[in-house]
Write a protein that holds these residues in place. Sequence first.
Motif, PDB file in Angstrom:
ATOM      1  N   VAL A 108      -0.221  57.626 107.032  1.00  0.00           N
ATOM      2  CA  VAL A 108       1.140  58.152 107.028  1.00  0.00           C
ATOM      3  C   VAL A 108       1.999  57.086 107.706  1.00  0.00           C
TER       4      VAL A 108
ATOM      5  N   GLU B 163      -0.819  54.966 101.081  1.00  0.00           N
ATOM      6  CA  GLU B 163       0.239  55.409 101.989  1.00  0.00           C
ATOM      7  C   GLU B 163       0.727  56.811 101.621  1.00  0.00           C
ATOM      8  N   CYS B 164       1.270  57.492 102.615  1.00  0.00           N
ATOM      9  CA  CYS B 164       1.980  58.754 102.404  1.00  0.00           C
ATOM     10  C   CYS B 164       3.312  58.628 103.119  1.00  0.00           C
ATOM     11  N   HIS B 165       4.392  58.792 102.383  1.00  0.00           N
ATOM     12  CA  HIS B 165       5.721  58.696 102.958  1.00  0.00           C
ATOM     13  C   HIS B 165       6.362  60.078 103.040  1.00  0.00           C
TER      14      HIS B 165
ATOM     15  N   GLN C 176      10.679  55.694  93.124  1.00  0.00           N
ATOM     16  CA  GLN C 176       9.305  55.246  92.868  1.00  0.00           C
ATOM     17  C   GLN C 176       9.101  54.868  91.402  1.00  0.00           C
TER      18      GLN C 176
ATOM     19  N   VAL D 266      -3.185  65.620 103.358  1.00  0.00           N
ATOM     20  CA  VAL D 266      -3.556  64.906 102.136  1.00  0.00           C
ATOM     21  C   VAL D 266      -5.037  65.136 101.896  1.00  0.00           C
TER      22      VAL D 266
ATOM     23  N   VAL E   7      -6.024  57.184 104.029  1.00  0.00           N
ATOM     24  CA  VAL E   7      -4.649  57.681 104.051  1.00  0.00           C
ATOM     25  C   VAL E   7      -3.941  57.184 105.298  1.00  0.00           C
TER      26      VAL E   7
ATOM     27  N   VAL F 299      -1.135  66.442  98.065  1.00  0.00           N
ATOM     28  CA  VAL F 299      -0.451  66.423  99.354  1.00  0.00           C
ATOM     29  C   VAL F 299       0.287  67.733  99.563  1.00  0.00           C
TER      30      VAL F 299
ATOM     31  N   THR G 282       2.688  60.569  97.848  1.00  0.00           N
ATOM     32  CA  THR G 282       1.551  59.681  98.015  1.00  0.00           C
ATOM     33  C   THR G 282       0.866  59.512  96.673  1.00  0.00           C
ATOM     34  N   THR G 283       0.010  58.486  96.571  1.00  0.00           N
ATOM     35  CA  THR G 283      -0.832  58.330  95.384  1.00  0.00           C
ATOM     36  C   THR G 283      -2.300  58.519  95.734  1.00  0.00           C
ATOM     37  N   VAL G 284      -2.598  58.862  96.983  1.00  0.00           N
ATOM     38  CA  VAL G 284      -3.982  58.979  97.440  1.00  0.00           C
ATOM     39  C   VAL G 284      -4.657  60.218  96.886  1.00  0.00           C
TER      40      VAL G 284
ATOM     41  N   VAL H 275       6.406  53.692  97.945  1.00  0.00           N
ATOM     42  CA  VAL H 275       5.125  54.141  98.498  1.00  0.00           C
ATOM     43  C   VAL H 275       4.037  53.193  98.025  1.00  0.00           C
TER      44      VAL H 275
END
Length: 251
Positions: A243, A22-24, A74, A234, A241, A130, A125-127, A18
Motif C-alpha cells: 500500500v 501496488e495498492c493506491h 489508469q 487485498v 502487496v 480489494v 490495485t492489480t494484485v 498504480v
Amino acid sequence: MSPDPAVGDADSAGIALVGPGECHIWSAEARWAPELLDVLDERERERCAQFRHEGARALYLTAHVLARRTVGVQLGVDPRDVVFVPVCKNCRRPQDPPHGKPTLPGTPLELSLSHSGTRAMVALTTVGPVGVDIEEIAARAGLPLDVLSAAERAELDRLPEAAWPPAFIRYWARKEAVLKATGDGLMVDPALLTVTGPDAPARLVEWRERPEPHLPVRLEDLAAGDGYRAAVAVVGDGDRVQVVRQSDVRV
C-alpha cells in the motif's frame, strides 16, 4: 501510513498511476456540484437522484466521480467512458437491477469504493480483489456488539467504555474491508472473522468456517481524518502487496 500530498508522477488532480504490486487509495471530501452529474452514467444518475438529502446525494456523487476519475487515469480514457459492471457473487440469476461489487472487465484493475459521513474513499490495485471501508465515528444509542467475535469482544471489554466507539469502528472497518475484498459482503456473519485488537497493526487472525483460497488477506489501517476509521484489504500473497500511496483529491 499517512497521506502523501506530493505526487510527482500524478496528473493535475493528484491521481497517480498504480504500479505492479501496488495498492493506491484516494479520498475526497463530499461536495455537491450539478455539473459533476455529467461524469456519471445513467444508472448512477438515477441512483443519485433517489437520495432525499443533499448530503447523501453529494456523498454518492463524490464517491462515484472519484472512482471514475481514478480509473480513467489508469486506463487513459475519459471518466465518462469508464464502464463499471456490478457483480454479486451471491446471485445465481441475472441481477435486476444490477448490484454488487463494481468490476472492470477487460482490465487488470480491481476496484473498491466506500463513503461515510462526508468522506469518500477509493482503492485500486492489480494484485487481487480489494476492499476498502471508511466509517465515521458517530454517536449512537448502542453498538451492535454481536458482529464481534468472542476474542474481539474480550479485547473491547478491557477498554474503558468511553473508548468503545472508536475501537468498535476500527474493528468494523477492518471486517468490512475484508468482506468487500472477498465479495461476500454482509451475506457472511462478521462475527466469524477475528481481526487484531484496535491498538495493534491490522491483521486477519481467523475466519471460522472459511477455508482457502480466500486467505491470505493483506489488511492495513488507513489514515482517514479526525472522527473516522478506515481500512483496506487485498486478497492474495500479502508479501506482494504494497500500500504505497494515499492521497486526498478534490473531485
